[in-house]
Enzyme design. Structure first.
Site, PDB file in Angstrom:
ATOM      1  N   CYS A 111       0.121   3.860   2.754  1.00 42.00           N
ATOM      2  CA  CYS A 111       0.520   3.152   4.065  1.00 42.00           C
ATOM      3  C   CYS A 111       2.311   3.511   4.193  1.00 42.00           C
ATOM      4  CB  CYS A 111       0.420   1.773   3.959  1.00 42.00           C
ATOM      5  SG  CYS A 111      -1.132   1.219   3.945  1.00 42.00           S
ATOM      6  N   CYS A 150       0.882  -1.076   0.002  1.00 42.81           N
ATOM      7  CA  CYS A 150       0.052  -0.076   0.205  1.00 42.81           C
ATOM      8  C   CYS A 150       0.916   1.156   0.025  1.00 42.81           C
ATOM      9  CB  CYS A 150      -0.857   0.007   1.305  1.00 42.81           C
ATOM     10  SG  CYS A 150      -1.729   1.642   1.644  1.00 42.81           S
TER      11      CYS A 150
END
Length: 104
Positions: A29, A26
């Site tokens: 993230c 991600c």
């Protein structure tokens, strides 16, 4: 000790615990990582930062109804105090944490 038991013990802390639900793949993230490092540097022993990889800990993510990542949650004494999906910026997290630290 099972991961879930360990997680529950950590979030029972009297000091705020910032939990970052993430995955290695991600991109947003990855962008929140410097924010978490800065938070830890600023608040030192007043908070704890915990990262939970949703790919390796799906039970914990499901238990707290994490629907998208990144999701940041703040726990204190085992209770969820605050939660936000998506990228969270340092000023927002700093302001929120100050409330929970001063309430200690």
């Amino acid at each position: 000790m099972r991961a879930n038991s360990r997680f529950k013990n950590i979030i029972k802390s009297d000091r705020p615990v910032v939990v970052d639900f993430y995955a290695d793949w991600c991109q947003p993230c990855k962008e929140i990582q410097p924010v978490l490092i800065e938070l830890k540097n600023e608040f030192k022993q007043d908070i704890r930062v915990l990262k939970v990889n949703v790919d390796f800990n799906p039970y914990i993510a499901n238990q707290f109804q994490v629907k998208s990542i990144p999701t940041v949650m703040i726990f204190k004494s085992g209770d969820l105090q605050w939660s936000k999906e998506g990228l969270v910026l340092l000023p927002e997290l700093t302001d929120i944490l100050k409330k929970y630290i001063s309430a200690s």
